[in-house]
Write a protein that holds these residues in place. Structure first.
Motif, PDB file in Angstrom:
ATOM      1  N   LEU A  61      -1.746   2.459  22.826  1.00  0.00           N
ATOM      2  CA  LEU A  61      -0.815   3.521  22.448  1.00  0.00           C
ATOM      3  C   LEU A  61       0.624   3.033  22.467  1.00  0.00           C
ATOM      4  N   LEU A  62       1.048   2.512  23.614  1.00  0.00           N
ATOM      5  CA  LEU A  62       2.458   2.157  23.767  1.00  0.00           C
ATOM      6  C   LEU A  62       2.811   0.888  23.004  1.00  0.00           C
ATOM      7  N   GLY A  63       2.006  -0.160  23.159  1.00  0.00           N
ATOM      8  CA  GLY A  63       2.363  -1.440  22.558  1.00  0.00           C
ATOM      9  C   GLY A  63       2.162  -1.511  21.062  1.00  0.00           C
TER      10      GLY A  63
ATOM     11  N   VAL B  41       2.997   2.829  19.157  1.00  0.00           N
ATOM     12  CA  VAL B  41       4.355   3.375  19.257  1.00  0.00           C
ATOM     13  C   VAL B  41       5.401   2.284  19.013  1.00  0.00           C
ATOM     14  N   LEU B  42       5.460   1.290  19.884  1.00  0.00           N
ATOM     15  CA  LEU B  42       6.483   0.248  19.732  1.00  0.00           C
ATOM     16  C   LEU B  42       6.193  -0.648  18.538  1.00  0.00           C
ATOM     17  N   GLY B  43       4.913  -0.778  18.172  1.00  0.00           N
ATOM     18  CA  GLY B  43       4.537  -1.657  17.072  1.00  0.00           C
ATOM     19  C   GLY B  43       5.130  -1.266  15.737  1.00  0.00           C
ATOM     20  N   ASP B  44       5.412   0.013  15.540  1.00  0.00           N
ATOM     21  CA  ASP B  44       6.042   0.434  14.283  1.00  0.00           C
ATOM     22  C   ASP B  44       7.374   1.135  14.544  1.00  0.00           C
ATOM     23  N   MET B  45       7.997   0.782  15.661  1.00  0.00           N
ATOM     24  CA  MET B  45       9.307   1.348  16.023  1.00  0.00           C
ATOM     25  C   MET B  45       9.265   2.868  16.136  1.00  0.00           C
ATOM     26  N   GLY B  46       8.135   3.389  16.581  1.00  0.00           N
ATOM     27  CA  GLY B  46       8.027   4.822  16.821  1.00  0.00           C
ATOM     28  C   GLY B  46       7.816   5.679  15.603  1.00  0.00           C
ATOM     29  N   ALA B  47       7.461   5.064  14.457  1.00  0.00           N
ATOM     30  CA  ALA B  47       7.325   5.844  13.214  1.00  0.00           C
ATOM     31  C   ALA B  47       6.210   6.891  13.311  1.00  0.00           C
TER      32      ALA B  47
END
Length: 595
Positions: A452-454, A457-463
């Motif tokens: 989820l987080l890596g 969420v962070l993988g697409d800059m929260g898109a």
């Protein structure tokens, strides 16, 4: 002992009043003719099968377990095989499958509701058809026309079952370490050799054939996950007529003796030159298998919901009957020797916690299944893409948040029962044991949190997170000015704002030190799960407020549970946010010698 009644009223509330599925399917050409009456009839019949056929076998399966007779032969508990025959005869395996292969073509949200009931009634039994449906999804998405023609009609009908064979003795979730080999044969097939462990439903006596989906390496495969291919390996190789023929070189070597889910065979599977056929492209097996893995993760979330519901139903029934002490404010049943324990505040806390987790999960998972239908069938390409992004984001939350809550709920059920909860004949302790595996398999809940987080969420800059955030923001803007909604909208807006700030903070830290993601991931997912639940509970509260005046106690109950959720459960996020912000220093700066 115990009871199960399908929660049809709440299921119908979610599908029709919260989600308006009849209106939604109008935008899906292949489902456009589906109406509410048909959906309700399907659910009613499924509920009867679950309560009358499957539930009575739950404790039988737990007591007897599966039996390994040697030479690859496994026998399921008394009644399991007969129940499966009834399941197949009634057409339940085909419910959500493609009509081109003999399926009934109903939407995923209907099939999802079926699996909630199956899991409440008998999780161990349900794993047999559940894994088969995952195999169907994988072959339907990535199988060649020849493989689909051979295997899908048999799986769709339920005549054959399926499994997924990933884990090996030396590696669990780190599939890049797997060693099973696949050598090409002259006829285009492959000879697979290796050992797989923890294979649920790997061998049994319920179906004429078992179709294994196996990950293995080609001789020239690159190392790691980029060198994994996927193969279909049947127990019996189909003959020219499409029926089970020669016994293949894949056999169960033993079954595990486990904490729970005793009625499902958890097998060590040995492959010795087993004949298999490639699914998808060489060295891209994980891409194909992820269809089945993601289906399984959603399925495990439904296992969590199913156990939460059954634990709540039985806890509630017991709390209304069990007499213990008097209410602190004076006798509530003066004609009896003591009051029923439901009068005590902490018993009510436990019951309402179970109820809030169950009803919140039902709203969340049914909505998610509807998004899967949109992803697959919506008439608008943009709508399909939006739905796909939301499903990708929320899948790890479904798997982890719901199974963590289920373990809490079953434990609370055992606490409500007191000493009787610890005694097997009452049934509650089985749910605790069965629920525990759901936090482990199909990727542990820590791995879901990292995903989820890596990645999500962070993988697409929260898109993707922003897309769900927009749903929350739109609801807050629409309802925030209404006085009667303040108790729901204000905490929803607050957790949405805190989630955004927390994500940015962790993202900035992670750029300097990747361990920050690992340290924050689990409490981050807990926080995200509450954001999702707060959104759905606020939406359900809106409906309940609108219909409370009807006099139907259902809406009063829904409103009371919403208030409980916001007052007693959502505040957990104060702790989870602080934990996520605390960082990795106190974890990673401890010398290993100090443990």
């Amino acid at each position: 002992m115990g009871q199960y009644t399908a929660p049809l009223r709440d299921m119908q509330f979610v599908l029709h009043e919260l989600l308006n599925v009849e209106g939604e399917v109008k935008q899906m050409p292949k489902h456009a003719d589906l109406d509410a009456d048909t959906i309700n009839q399907v659910l009613e019949e499924a509920g009867k099968f679950c309560s009358e056929v499957l539930f009575p076998l739950n404790q039988v399966g737990d007591r007897e377990g599966c039996t390994y007779a040697g030479d690859g032969v496994v026998t399921t508990p008394t009644g399991f095989k007969e129940a499966y025959a009834q399941y197949v005869e009634a057409g339940w395996p085909a419910l959500g499958c493609d009509p081109d292969f003999g399926g009934q073509g109903l939407p995923a949200f209907v099939n999802n509701a079926l699996y909630e009931m199956l899991n409440s009634a008998n999780q161990a039994w349900t794993m047999y058809p559940g894994l088969s449906h995952g195999a169907y999804e994988c072959l339907h998405a990535h199988g060649t026309p020849e493989l689909q023609k051979t295997y899908l009609p048999k799986i769709v009908s339920g005549e054959w079952t399926g499994t997924m064979c990933l884990t090996e003795p030396h590696c669990g979730t780190d599939l890049g370490l797997l060693r099973t080999k696949a050598e090409p044969n002259a006829d285009g097939s492959y000879a697979l050799s290796g050992t797989k462990i923890f294979i649920s439903a790997g061998e049994h006596d319920m179906a004429a054939n078992i179709v294994h989906l196996v990950l293995a390496r080609l001789p020239d495969a690159p190392p790691g996950t980029k060198g994994i291919s996927l193969f279909v390996v049947p127990k019996f190789v189909p003959n020219e007529a499409g029926e089970p023929g020669q016994r293949n070189g894949i056999k169960c070597g033993s079954i595990e003796h486990k904490m729970g889910i005793h009625g499902n065979s958890t097998c060590v599977m040995n492959l010795d030159g087993a004949k298999g056929w490639m699914v998808g492209e060489p060295n891209k097996g994980l891409n194909a298998m992820f269809v089945m893995m993601n289906a399984a993760r959603l399925g495990v979330g439904m296992q969590g919901l199913g156990l939460t519901e059954i634990a709540y139903q039985n806890s509630l029934a017991y709390a209304k009957e069990r007499l213990q002490m008097r209410a602190l404010t004076g006798p509530k049943a003066p004609e009896k020797a003591a009051d029923p324990i439901i009068v005590h505040p902490d018993v009510r806390r436990m019951l309402l916690t179970q109820k809030a987790w169950a009803e919140g999960a039902r709203a969340f998972t049914y909505w998610s299944a509807l998004q899967i239908d949109k992803e697959l069938s919506h008439s608008d390409e943009t709508g399909r893409k939006e739905a796909a992004d939301l499903v990708a984001l929320l899948t790890p939350i479904i798997k982890a948040f719901l199974t963590d809550n289920a373990f809490e709920s079953t434990n609370l059920g055992m606490q409500v029962y007191g000493g009787h909860g610890f005694i097997s004949e009452w049934g509650m302790e089985q749910y605790v044991r069965d629920a525990r595996i759901n936090q482990i398999y199909e990727g542990t809940n820590t791995i879901q949190s990292l995903d989820l987080l890596g990645r999500k969420v962070l993988g697409d800059m929260g898109a993707k997170l922003k897309k769900f955030g927009k749903l929350v923001t739109d609801f807050v803007e629409a309802e925030g000015i209404k006085p009667e909604m303040q108790e729901f909208v204000n905490p929803l807006a607050d957790i949405g704002d805190k989630m955004q700030k927390l994500t940015m903070e962790i993202g900035m830290k992670a750029m300097q030190n990747p361990d920050e993601v690992g340290a924050a991931a689990v409490p981050y997912l807990r926080t995200a799960g509450h954001l999702v639940f707060a959104y759905f509970w606020a939406r359900m509260a809106r409906i309940a407020l609108d219909k409370e005046s009807s006099g139907d106690p259902f809406y009063k109950s829904k409103l009371a549970t919403a208030r409980f959720y916001f007052a007693k459960l959502l505040p957990e996020t104060a702790t989870s946010i602080r934990q996520a912000r605390a960082g990795s220093k106190t974890l990673m700066e401890v010398d290993e010698a100090l443990f």
